[in-house]
Design a protein around this motif. Structure first.
Motif, PDB file in Angstrom:
ATOM      1  N   PHE A 185      49.747   7.657  34.823  1.00  0.00           N
ATOM      2  CA  PHE A 185      48.675   7.106  33.978  1.00  0.00           C
ATOM      3  C   PHE A 185      49.221   6.029  33.055  1.00  0.00           C
ATOM      4  O   PHE A 185      50.334   6.134  32.545  1.00  0.00           O
ATOM      5  CB  PHE A 185      48.021   8.228  33.155  1.00  0.00           C
ATOM      6  CG  PHE A 185      47.161   9.118  33.996  1.00  0.00           C
ATOM      7  CD1 PHE A 185      45.819   8.834  34.184  1.00  0.00           C
ATOM      8  CD2 PHE A 185      47.705  10.223  34.643  1.00  0.00           C
ATOM      9  CE1 PHE A 185      45.025   9.648  35.000  1.00  0.00           C
ATOM     10  CE2 PHE A 185      46.920  11.034  35.460  1.00  0.00           C
ATOM     11  CZ  PHE A 185      45.571  10.747  35.628  1.00  0.00           C
ATOM     12  N   LEU A 198      44.349   5.245  35.766  1.00  0.00           N
ATOM     13  CA  LEU A 198      45.308   5.656  36.795  1.00  0.00           C
ATOM     14  C   LEU A 198      46.105   4.435  37.261  1.00  0.00           C
ATOM     15  O   LEU A 198      45.527   3.381  37.527  1.00  0.00           O
ATOM     16  CB  LEU A 198      44.543   6.269  37.973  1.00  0.00           C
ATOM     17  CG  LEU A 198      45.373   6.991  39.020  1.00  0.00           C
ATOM     18  CD1 LEU A 198      46.019   8.251  38.437  1.00  0.00           C
ATOM     19  CD2 LEU A 198      44.498   7.384  40.211  1.00  0.00           C
ATOM     20  N   ARG A 214      47.659   3.042  40.174  1.00  0.00           N
ATOM     21  CA  ARG A 214      47.625   3.317  41.618  1.00  0.00           C
ATOM     22  C   ARG A 214      48.975   3.075  42.285  1.00  0.00           C
ATOM     23  O   ARG A 214      49.339   3.760  43.236  1.00  0.00           O
ATOM     24  CB  ARG A 214      46.545   2.458  42.293  1.00  0.00           C
ATOM     25  CG  ARG A 214      45.175   2.949  41.923  1.00  0.00           C
ATOM     26  CD  ARG A 214      44.076   2.002  42.357  1.00  0.00           C
ATOM     27  NE  ARG A 214      42.868   2.308  41.609  1.00  0.00           N
ATOM     28  CZ  ARG A 214      42.040   3.304  41.915  1.00  0.00           C
ATOM     29  NH1 ARG A 214      42.271   4.060  42.946  1.00  0.00           N
ATOM     30  NH2 ARG A 214      40.975   3.530  41.172  1.00  0.00           N
ATOM     31  N   THR A 221      38.760   8.217  41.412  1.00  0.00           N
ATOM     32  CA  THR A 221      39.949   7.889  40.632  1.00  0.00           C
ATOM     33  C   THR A 221      39.672   6.742  39.652  1.00  0.00           C
ATOM     34  O   THR A 221      40.591   6.161  39.084  1.00  0.00           O
ATOM     35  CB  THR A 221      41.129   7.528  41.562  1.00  0.00           C
ATOM     36  OG1 THR A 221      40.683   6.549  42.495  1.00  0.00           O
ATOM     37  CG2 THR A 221      41.655   8.753  42.303  1.00  0.00           C
ATOM     38  N   VAL A 250      51.053   6.078  41.708  1.00  0.00           N
ATOM     39  CA  VAL A 250      50.604   7.164  42.604  1.00  0.00           C
ATOM     40  C   VAL A 250      51.220   6.961  43.989  1.00  0.00           C
ATOM     41  O   VAL A 250      51.819   7.873  44.565  1.00  0.00           O
ATOM     42  CB  VAL A 250      49.056   7.205  42.714  1.00  0.00           C
ATOM     43  CG1 VAL A 250      48.616   8.173  43.796  1.00  0.00           C
ATOM     44  CG2 VAL A 250      48.427   7.574  41.374  1.00  0.00           C
ATOM     45  N   LEU A 305      40.304  13.169  37.306  1.00  0.00           N
ATOM     46  CA  LEU A 305      41.588  12.671  36.781  1.00  0.00           C
ATOM     47  C   LEU A 305      42.465  13.771  36.169  1.00  0.00           C
ATOM     48  O   LEU A 305      43.686  13.755  36.372  1.00  0.00           O
ATOM     49  CB  LEU A 305      41.353  11.525  35.794  1.00  0.00           C
ATOM     50  CG  LEU A 305      40.791  10.240  36.433  1.00  0.00           C
ATOM     51  CD1 LEU A 305      40.634   9.140  35.395  1.00  0.00           C
ATOM     52  CD2 LEU A 305      41.658   9.753  37.579  1.00  0.00           C
ATOM     53  N   ARG A 328      46.359  14.495  37.055  1.00  0.00           N
ATOM     54  CA  ARG A 328      47.428  14.568  36.055  1.00  0.00           C
ATOM     55  C   ARG A 328      48.260  15.841  36.250  1.00  0.00           C
ATOM     56  O   ARG A 328      49.485  15.827  36.169  1.00  0.00           O
ATOM     57  CB  ARG A 328      46.825  14.552  34.645  1.00  0.00           C
ATOM     58  CG  ARG A 328      47.846  14.310  33.544  1.00  0.00           C
ATOM     59  CD  ARG A 328      47.191  14.371  32.169  1.00  0.00           C
ATOM     60  NE  ARG A 328      46.329  13.238  31.883  1.00  0.00           N
ATOM     61  CZ  ARG A 328      46.736  12.079  31.373  1.00  0.00           C
ATOM     62  NH1 ARG A 328      48.013  11.899  31.098  1.00  0.00           N
ATOM     63  NH2 ARG A 328      45.884  11.101  31.119  1.00  0.00           N
TER      64      ARG A 328
END
Ligand code: ATP
Length: 200
Positions: free
Chosen positions: A58, A64, A66, A39, A69, A46, A50
């Motif tokens: 993003f 990224l 995190r 990542t 996420v 990636l 996505r």
């Protein structure tokens, strides 16, 4: 080349064993570091992230996010499962690829895969033998507290969420007992390496 899977619960001493093996000039593939690279900026994984989680995870510079996420996957069990599968499958694939490349070099008698989730990911089946590092829970808690400065509760919580030590032991071929001194730990590793050396 003999391929050894190395695993153990939090604070059991996997990294200490890996470091000693490296000192002994045995190549070690580090599954955690491979997983982190997946990542990192520029990773070929990636685009799949996505597709799974959308543009919102993003940053503008393409990196990224995190935290974004985590916010998404920990609120959606299905997405959590899919994301974990994406990362663990690709990590396993790349680990096995690195081991294959080491094997092709024909320079090494043994190579090690250091994988905290070796058994959880089913990777043990691709190894010639699997080593489990164990230490008694109180020793692990004391060592992790000293290493990371995190609370006893946080460590116990992680220990409880990991596969049980009994289950891990039932899947291991070799148990490295690390409740004692470093010398005792290294002696056990030396013994195993000697065995592998003698086997052929
Ligand atoms: P994690 O799963 O949390 O990454 P780990 O299994 O890789 O942990 P290590 O980092 O190797 O565990 O060991 C935990 C801590 O205990 C480290 O600070 C390490 O230096 C120390 N340690 C490991 N084995 C011993 C030992 N036999 N005697 C004293 N300290 C030890």
């Amino acid at each position: 080349m003999r391929i050894i899977g190395l695993t153990g619960g939090i604070g059991s001493g996997k990294s200490t064993v890996s470091a000693y093996l490296r000192e002994k000039k045995i190549p070690v593939v580090d599954a955690d570091s491979i997983s982190r690279q997946l990542t990192a900026p520029g990773s070929s994984l990636l685009p799949a992230v996505r597709i799974l989680l959308g543009d919102k995870v993003f940053r503008e510079d393409g990196k990224l996010n995190r935290q974004a996420v985590a916010d998404i996957i920990f609120n959606d069990k299905e997405l959590l499962k899919s994301y974990e599968e994406l990362i663990t499958n690709e990590t396993a694939r790349r680990c096995l690829e690195e081991l294959r490349q080491l094997d092709e070099q024909k320079r090494w008698k043994a190579a090690v895969l250091d994988a905290p989730l070796l058994f959880e990911c089913g990777m043990q089946q691709y190894m010639d033998e699997n080593w489990l590092v164990q230490a008694d829970p109180e020793t692990r808690i004391a060592r992790v507290t000293a290493r990371d400065g995190i609370s006893r509760e946080a460590i116990c919580d992680r220990m409880q969420r990991q596969m049980s030590e009994e289950k891990k032991a039932s899947l291991a071929d070799v148990i490295i007992e690390n409740s004692g001194s470093l010398e005792e730990l290294y002696r056990q590793i030396d013994r195993q390496l000697e065995r592998i050396g003698n086997e052929g």
